[in-house]
Design a protein around this motif. Sequence first.
Motif, short mmCIF file in Angstrom:
data_model
loop_
_atom_site.label_atom_id
_atom_site.label_comp_id
_atom_site.label_asym_id
_atom_site.label_seq_id
_atom_site.Cartn_x
_atom_site.Cartn_y
_atom_site.Cartn_z
N UNK A 1 9.43 8.30 -14.92
CA UNK A 1 8.13 8.75 -14.43
C UNK A 1 7.67 7.80 -13.33
N UNK A 2 7.95 8.10 -12.07
CA UNK A 2 7.54 7.21 -10.98
C UNK A 2 6.05 7.33 -10.69
N UNK A 3 5.47 6.33 -10.04
CA UNK A 3 4.06 6.44 -9.62
C UNK A 3 3.93 7.44 -8.48
N UNK A 4 2.74 7.91 -8.22
CA UNK A 4 2.58 8.95 -7.19
C UNK A 4 2.66 8.42 -5.76
N UNK A 5 2.60 7.09 -5.60
CA UNK A 5 2.59 6.51 -4.25
C UNK A 5 3.75 5.53 -4.10
N UNK A 6 4.50 5.67 -3.01
CA UNK A 6 5.57 4.74 -2.67
C UNK A 6 5.35 4.18 -1.28
N UNK A 7 5.73 2.94 -1.10
CA UNK A 7 5.78 2.33 0.23
C UNK A 7 7.20 1.82 0.41
N UNK A 8 7.86 2.25 1.49
CA UNK A 8 9.26 1.90 1.69
C UNK A 8 9.45 1.20 3.03
N UNK A 9 10.47 0.35 3.09
CA UNK A 9 10.75 -0.37 4.33
C UNK A 9 11.41 0.53 5.37
N UNK A 10 12.02 1.64 4.94
CA UNK A 10 12.66 2.59 5.85
C UNK A 10 12.26 4.00 5.44
N UNK B 1 6.25 4.79 5.08
CA UNK B 1 7.20 3.78 5.55
C UNK B 1 6.63 2.88 6.63
N UNK B 2 5.46 3.20 7.13
CA UNK B 2 4.83 2.36 8.16
C UNK B 2 3.37 2.13 7.78
N UNK B 3 3.14 1.36 6.70
CA UNK B 3 1.78 1.24 6.16
C UNK B 3 0.90 0.29 6.97
N UNK B 4 -0.35 0.31 6.61
CA UNK B 4 -1.33 -0.58 7.24
C UNK B 4 -2.11 -1.33 6.16
N UNK B 5 -2.88 -2.31 6.62
CA UNK B 5 -3.82 -3.06 5.78
C UNK B 5 -3.12 -3.61 4.53
N UNK B 6 -3.67 -3.32 3.36
CA UNK B 6 -3.17 -3.93 2.15
C UNK B 6 -1.73 -3.53 1.86
#
Length: 675
Positions: free
Chosen positions: A315-324, A346-351
């Motif tokens: 059960x993954x979380x609903x939000x992912x941040x990836x380097x690619x 894949x190109x996040x900002x701020x926190x």
Amino acid sequence: MPGVYRYFDVASTVLYVGKARNLKRRVASYFQKDHGGTRIGHMIGRIARLETTVVRTEAEALLLENNLIKTLNPKFNILFRDDKSYPYLRLVSHPFPRVAYYRGAVDRKHKYFGPYPGAWAVKETIQLIQKVFKLRTCEDTVFANRSRPCLLYQIQRCSGPCVGLVSAPDYARDVSDAERFLLGDHETVMTELQTSMMKHADALEFERAAEYRNRISALSRVLHQQAMDESSLSARDKDVDILAVKLQGGRACVNLAMVRGGRHLGDRAYFPTHVEDATAIVGGLEVDDDAVAEPVEPAVQVLEAFIAQHYIGSAPPPQWVTSHAVSRSLVEALSQQTGMKIAVQSNPREQRRIWLEMCEKGADLALGRLLAEEGSQRERTRALADAIDLVPDDLDTLRIECFDISHTAGEATQASCVVYEGHKMQSAQYRRFNITGIIGGDDYAAMRQVLTRRYSRFGVAPVVAQEVSQDVAADAQSDPLTGAPLAAESTGSEEPLVDAALDEPAVAADSEPEAPAAKRSSSARLPDLVLVDGGRGQVSMAREVFRSLGLDISRIVGVEKGEGRKVGLEELVFADGREKLTLPADSAALMLVAQIRDEAHRFAITGMRAKRASVRTGSGSSKLEEIPGIGAKKRAKLLQRFGGVRGVGAASVEELMAVDGISRTLAEEIYRALH
């Protein structure tokens, strides 16, 4: 026509598993040109047959492909170790719930928070819960029998519900505050704590007000240590997984960082295998179903392989941040499988940018550490080969097996065999041997038996093995850890056991000489070097066994303890008559020998202790587990009441009935099972 295809070699060993939107075009793309001496050409040259499975959608193909990869472990696919055993923080259902560390399958009876990347993160959170909310951590049996508060109450880590020092409504409010904190509702918790503090201060209850002040202070320090601006977090930032990939030196690392309830809980690094082969295979294909394929970066291939293998069935979380950036079809397939929409950035900002930078730095450090360790181990392997004039065909495949004998005054004798190959210990190939039919304490006879049983299948004189096996073929001993009966092989009862101190369980290797090649592990290969823990006596015994089997005695080296049995003064004794070799204390070769010898000793000691405990408590423990109606709690009560399995077996039906929860029918069943 979407589906999954599998390539096999002549030994029916799976080489590669792939998926395609159009099976015919994808499979044909492998054979439309000469790939020469490339990795893809090497794989194609080994293909003997093909199997395909047609599915309805590309999402189904993705799920099937990665399930097969995890099951079959193909040589030319990127493989991640299937380890989803994350720890959780559990609130145990009870009128006064307790907070506990937990690892395993979750259920609906209790409340779970997590998962956490490691045990330290859970324990750190439990300590915070104790400081701020003063929830109990004691077992329910301890809680029910307390007559005065424990030390945790004295140091203000528990409110003392066991002896009524806190009312049920007040404790329930603390539990509710802890739950909201774990879910990320920090501001509400802080506001309510401040309100409670002012309420007691206005009522001139300054001691209670001071308690709430201390709670607020502890909670504020923790939130500050998270190195984040709480005001910048949105509701969608409460549960996030951050994934960063790093490739270097032919190795790869995927670092997974977890944010739960708005708190950064830490990260865990994963290192896949077959990276170079797998990325070369994918990169070597020019036709992708319907059109010319765009090149896919190796880093993206590794990241997508991790996502597919790691999150399928979880059960993954609903939000992912990836380097690619990863494939949209992959994310959509996982969303369909989990029934939850997953958003990937894949190109996040701020926190989120801060989190990703932290994760990328962690991947860089973890991969650098791995390469340094592997380089050190490779140098140790080379140093040992040079020191003893060993010339292997390939240093990367050099195989060393080491044997040690362990017993206590002749009781519960066991031999261990540990394996070093590929510049690292191969814990899945470790073996233990029950030694029987010898005089207790005769280490030479034990060494003779274990070496004969281990290597008789490689010898040219099987008669000797048969003579020895006559003494041990009837060995119907039980697994000292599980109590399950062991299946005796033609050469004895070589037993693959699970060792709790290892990251991986010891997996059984098919050791029957006539087994198909596809089912035989690398342990079916005679090692390049056989280490025995001992001096001239043990080496002489090993030489006799090898000569009787027609094997090369130059493979045998004894590790003899030096003067005063001090570490670093060991000497190497050769079975082929060469002079003893004394290596410098700082020799890389000696460090490797000591590492392997110490691992063999540790593995033998753990097995011997487990077997000795099994012998002393009798064989009825497994029988208790097999009795219908006897669960873990009743079994524990029986063992505690009668002092062990033997005591339970000596008890009458009436005495068994005296144990809480044991009816006459069940007591009679227990008596019959143990007699």
